[in-house]
Every structure is written in structure tokens, then in C-alpha cells.
Enzyme design. Structure first.
Site, PDB file in Angstrom:
ATOM      1  CD  GLU A  86      -2.338   2.577  -3.495  1.00 59.84           C
ATOM      2  OE1 GLU A  86      -3.644   3.153  -3.675  1.00 59.84           O
ATOM      3  OE2 GLU A  86      -1.775   2.526  -2.399  1.00 59.84           O
ATOM      4  CG  ASP A  90      -1.846   0.972   1.223  1.00 57.06           C
ATOM      5  OD1 ASP A  90      -2.716   1.142   0.479  1.00 57.06           O
ATOM      6  OD2 ASP A  90      -1.897   1.921   2.057  1.00 57.06           O
TER       7      ASP A  90
END
Length: 634
Positions: free
Chosen positions: A367, A314
């Protein structure tokens, strides 16, 4: 209750590795470990707290009394406190009470290496084991065949707390999800699920992205073995499991990692590097060896003990840039005068090298929302070493295009074609993720323009375009049946919508797109290579039509894809094709099966020796309204 007995699981080699940032199995040493010592059952505790003056284990076994069970500090300046407490058993709640050398500050902390935590809002760690009789040997032995980059990646993104709720709006347990969710994902044909963070977190509205228990699946849905059952069942159904992993930041909750021993132990001491202004959270010190060992050990822990097949990392962009979300004067350039965080770059490279060298058939996915170069290229050639990267640019450009009324689309075709100018610079996964269906953005279905028929035809067109575009793909739960409301983490998805034909039609479409993707090698064998894609015509702006070829290893597998982005039926639409033969329609998003208008190419189409569009051969097609049609050349 007996006193603490001096005991250690650490060797000198362990300590040297830890200090050097090269110990990647710390969970075997630090934390709470059930064991027998001198014929007595109990628990060995070990915690890293170098600024501590004293460390006590407090818990329900000693009435949370500080000083009752003080750990011994190691002599080797490692900062590790340890000891064996007899007669402490599985299920005991505990924390570390730390008296700091820094102004005598006292902190009471959950165990950073705990395998299990109390159910929030309670915050204690729980003594537990990791025993489980796995039944997924077939999957694990053949995982590489499922997970290589030349295999289909159709990912269903799931928030476990809101996929489906039980009576009284209660959470479903891991064991219930092991029945309902597994059956559903298998029915839908997705190749993988991606769970939004399952590691223990204190605050529900964070959706799990503010972690406290890095080594513990959240107790909201059951115990660690229950989560293992869920993963096990998914594997037995032939479905891979990807976890969201959050090494980018952590909350400053009093029982968490922040200011752990009265010092900036896990977070960077310079607030310009150690505090995230967007999320009001703390940022790891990626240059500290022991912190690197903690994080990489955590990644390997999930791959080892929970048989996880991939980690989606993330907020990588927030880690890479020193000036991320910071104004002028709020950050300091690196030693070369740039804005890259050199410690982060070094950490991410090492993380990927260790993961890929230790586990065959797994993937890491970044990401990362900027144009940082070579995110998904090997570290040996200067890349960060990820297997894939989310294609955020495609997502934003495509959704922006689809929100436009069809009459204006001819002026904006570049929004779609632009992605192909950089599509093969990385191994891209196309995401329509949870971030796109919250905070007033509307659901994917509700963003589509027009009346109800046009909304759902546009949605089917979007999904057909997504599945035939190069790259893997990811769809957030609810999108597969056209959920109209924004995602609400406090409630179940709107499953009642499936009683309506238009919503059920979208569900059937996704099932068939997954079948198409998995059964047609041209859609996955070269999905990350320019060799797997060729434009037929990207410049028919006036009609808002795109046509292209998808290619696999064998030319016999080639597919022709034609997208009509308006509601006008186009008869006798001619395209150039690469060779003689015939075209057979194998997929049409306008089929009545999906609640379309059923404008189909029902008969095989003969390819003519008639030059068109710079090619020697051509064919005339019937293009349905707001549709994707896929043809096989034979």
C-alpha cells in the site's frame, strides 16, 4: 512451584545470525515454548532485553510475583534472557517484569513472540502451541497456479469483527466464520480474501492497525487453532488468504513494544524517525539488526505456520519518506541530502527477497500512495521487490469522476484515461478499500450521483470498468451489494438490504464479473503488461464513451470493452476493430438480471470492412445507459 532451570534453545550460530539481522525464524527460539526437560513438562522462556538488570516471568502460576522466576542472561552480550520453568502448562497467563539498568525503571510487558494473548482489554500473554492437522495439501501443492501474477486476483477485503455479527451484536468466532464467510466468498467467486489485521491489538477503533501481539491472531474470535481452521477452510474452497501486515508503526501501550526494557529497543531513538505524528504511534528502527530479524521473522511466521498466501504491507509510504507528515525542521535528510529513509528501503528489499526465496507461490503487496519508483520491480534491477502495488491514483481519480453528474463528465474524461499513462509502470492492484467508506466519505454506492436508478447503474458501471481495467482488483466488504451507509466497525454489514432488488442486482453483478474475470484469459494473462491493453477510442469526450481491447496470450481470446458514462442510449455507435469476424456480447451491466434497463445486443454483430477510427474494420453497437458492455471477437 519450581525455580527457573538454566537452559537454552540458542546455538552460537543463532546468536550470530540474530546480531547480524539475519535470523528469520526467531519465533522458534524467542517467546514461550512448551517442552520437556529431564522428564519434566514445562515452558522455556526467552526474551530480548539488553538494557535489563533483571527479567522475571510473572504469571498466574506464581501469583504475578516479581523475582519468583528470574531468567538468566546469556553471556554473549546478545541481551537475551532465558530459562526453563517446570510445570507451567498450556493456557497459563504470563508477562515479563523487567527491571532496567536505565534509572531502575520497571516495565511489565507482554511477550513480543507470544502465540496467543488474553482477550482485550486484558493484556497478558498466554502459553500456547501451534499444533494443527492441516487439510489444505491440495491447495498448498498447487498454490503457485492460483497465485502467480498472470492469474486472476479478485480480492474481498474483510474486517472480521464487522462482516457479520451474531445475536446481541456479538462477534462471530473464527469457527463460525469458517462456515459463513467461506461459503459466501465461494458463492461470490472472489479468488482471495484479504483480512484487515488479525494480529492481536488492544484498541478496537484502530481496526487492528495498532498491533501488540505480532505473532498471535486476536483472541476476540477464538484461539490460534480456530484461526488455522478458517484459513484451512478457505484453502479447501480454493480461496487464497492475504493478511494485512503492519511493520510501519506500533502503539505505545504500556504492555507493548515501546520502551520495552527501559530503552528504545524496537523504536528508533530519534523521535524524528521513531514517532508517527499522524497516528501518535512509534516507528520501528529499521537500521537495527535485531529489529529487522524480528519483523522478517514475523512475516515468515504467518506464511509458515498459518499457510498465508500473501502479505499486504500497510502504509509503505510512511516508511519510505523521512519527511512523511512532518513539517520543515521536523526531519533530517539522509546522508545524500534526500528525504528517503535508506534503512527502510534496505529493510523492504530484504523482506521481499527473504519471503520470495523461502515460499513459492506467495505475493507481497504494497500500500504505497506516492510515485516512488519500482515498488513492484525485482530488487535485482533496483526495485523494492513487491509483487504488486495498490493503484491509489486510479482509485482517487475514478471516484472523483464518478461523483460528477453525468452532464459534466465530458469535461473530465482525462480523470479516467490518465491511469493508462502509468498503468504498467508497476504491477497494480485496483483497490476500493475500507479507507474509502469511512470518515464522512460516504459509501461507494452513496457517492454515485442521480436518482436511485442512476446511482445503482453508476455503481454497476464502476465495477464493470474496474474489472475490465488492467490489474488485479480489491473490493471492501459491503461494496459487493451496494451498502449505502458508511462502514461501522462496531456493527454488522447491512445484510437486510439484499431483500431489495437493486442491492441484490449488484450482488449478482459482482458474481458475474468474478466469473467473467476468471473465465476470460484476456482479463488476467497480461493484466500487468502493456501488451494486454489497447485503446480503441479514448477521445470521445462529447459522448463520454471509452472503448478498449483486452488481450491474452491467444488473439482468439481478445475482448472489446465499451463504457458509456451517461444515461443516454446510443444507437448505431460505431467503433473501429482490429480484424474481420463478428462480435458477441458476453457481459452487459445493464441486464435486467442486475436491475438494469435491459438494453442488450442480443444478436451477433457483423464486423464490416469499413475503415473507422484509424482501423480497417468497424462495427455498429447499441450502447445501454450508464453501462459496461463486453464483446468477444470471433
Amino acid at each position: 512451584m519450581s525455580k527457573v532451570i538454566s537452559h537454552s534453545l540458542f546455538t552460537d550460530f543463532d546468536i550470530n545470525l540474530f546480531k547480524a539481522g539475519k535470523h528469520f525464524r526467531l519465533y522458534e527460539k524467542l517467546g514461550a515454548h512448551l517442552m520437556e526437560l529431564n522428564g519434566v513438562q514445562g515452558v522455556y522462556f526467552a526474551v530480548w532485553a539488553p538494557t535489563a538488570h533483571s527479567v522475571s516471568v510473572v504469571g498466574d502460576f506464581n501469583f504475578w510475583t516479581q523475582g519468583e522466576h528470574e531468567l538468566y542472561v546469556r553471556w554473549d552480550s546478545s541481551g537475551i534472557w532465558e530459562g526453563f520453568i517446570p510445570n507451567v502448562s498450556k493456557g497459563s497467563n504470563y508477562k515479563y517484569k523487567i527491571l532496567s539498568n536505565n534509572d531502575g525503571l520497571v516495565t511489565e510487558k507482554a511477550d513480543p513472540f507470544a502465540f496467543y494473548c488474553e482477550k482485550p482489554p486484558h493484556t497478558a500473554s498466554v502459553v500456547w502451541d501451534l499444533n494443527h492437522e492441516w487439510e489444505d495439501s491440495k491447495w498448498m501443492e498447487t498454490r503457485k497456479e492460483h497465485n502467480d501474477l498472470d492469474k486472476p486476483y479478485s480480492v474481498y477485503e474483510v474486517h472480521l469483527g464487522s462482516w457479520k455479527r451474531g445475536e446481541g451484536n456479538r462477534f462471530l468466532s473464527y469457527l463460525e466464520l469458517a462456515e459463513d464467510l467461506v461459503a459466501y466468498v465461494k458463492e461470490m467467486g472472489f479468488t482471495h480474501v484479504e483480512f484487515m489485521p488479525v494480529m492481536e491489538y488492544p484498541y478496537d477503533p484502530s481496526w487492528g492497525y495498532q498491533l501488540v501481539g505480532y505473532f498471535a491472531p486476536t483472541s476476540r474470535f477464538g484461539n490460534p487453532q480456530d484461526f488455522m481452521v478458517l484459513v484451512d477452510k478457505l484453502h479447501q474452497a480454493g480461496i487464497g488468504v492475504i493478511l494485512d501486515w503492519v511493520p510501519s508503526h506500533f502503539p505505545d501501550d504500556s504492555h507493548g513494544l515501546g520502551y520495552f526494557d527501559g530503552s528504545h529497543l524496537y523504536e528508533h531513538p530519534d523521535r524524528r524517525k521513531g514517532y508517527h505524528p499522524d497516528w501518535k504511534s512509534l516507528v520501528f528502527n529499521y537500521g537495527r539488526n535485531e529489529v529487522r530479524s524480528f519483523l522478517i521473522s514475523n512475516a515468515l511466521f504467518w506464511l509458515q505456520h498459518y499457510h498465508i498466501d500473501g502479505l499486504r504491507v500497510d502504509a509503505v509510504a510512511s516508511m519510505l519518506y523521512l519527511d512523511y507528515s512532518r513539517n520543515h525542521g521536523e526531519w533530517e535528510p539522509n546522508i545524500f541530502g534526500g528525504n528517503e529513509n535508506l534503512d527502510t528501503i534496505s529493510f523492504l528489499k530484504e523482506f521481499n527477497e527473504v519471503v520470495y526465496s523461502n515460499y513459492e507461490g506467495v505475493q507481497t503487496i504494497a500500500e504505497e500512495s506516492t510515485s516512488f519508483p519500482m515498488v513492484s520491480r525485482p530488487t535485482s534491477v533496483g526495485g523494492l521487490g513487491f509483487g504488486m502495488k495498490w493503484m491509489m491514483g486510479w482509485m482517487h481519480d475514478t471516484l472523483k469522476y464518478f461523483q460528477k453528474a453525468t452532464v459534466y463528465r465530458k469535461y473530465h474524461q482525462n480523470d479516467l484515461t490518465f491511469s493508462m499513462t502509468y498503468a504498467f509502470t508497476e504491477n497494480f492492484m485496483l483497490p476500493l478499500s475500507h479507507d474509502e467508506v469511512v470518515y464522512g466519505k460516504k459509501s461507494i454506492a452513496d457517492r454515485m450521483p442521480g436518482d436511485e436508478w442512476q446511482k445503482f447503474a453508476n455503481l454497476r458501471l464502476l465495477y464493470g470498468y474496474m474489472f475490465t481495467h488492467p490489474g488485479g482488483n480489491l473490493l471492501f466488504m459491503g461494496g459487493e451489494f451496494g451498502q449505502m451507509a458508511e462502514w461501522n466497525f462496531q456493527e454488522s454489514l447491512d445484510w437486510h438490504l439484499l431483500q431489495y432488488p437493486v442491492h441484490n442486482g449488484v450482488k449478482e453483478l459482482i458474481k458475474d464479473l468474478n466469473k467473467l474475470y476468471k473465465s476470460q484469459p484476456a482479463l488476467y494473462q497480461k493484466q500487468f503488461s502493456h501488451e494486454g491493453f489497447e485503446w480503441i477510442n479514448y477521445s470521445d469526450h462529447q459522448n463520454a464513451v471509452l472503448s478498449y481491447i483486452r488481450k491474452g496470450n491467444n488473439p482468439k481470446d481478445d475482448l472489446i470493452v465499451v463504457c458509456n458514462f451517461t444515461q443516454i442510449v446510443r444507437k448505431n455507435y460505431r467503433i473501429g476493430v482490429p480484424r474481420k469476424g463478428k462480435l458477441t456480447e458476453i457481459f452487459n451491466s445493464d441486464s435486467e438480471k442486475y436491475q438494469g434497463s435491459n438494453v442488450l445486443n442480443t444478436a451477433d454483430l457483423k464486423i464490416e470492412s469499413s475503415p473507422y477510427g484509424g482501423r480497417d474494420y468497424s462495427v455498429e453497437l447499441l450502447l445501454p445507459p450508464l453501462s459496461v458492455t463486453v464483446f468477444k471477437i470471433s
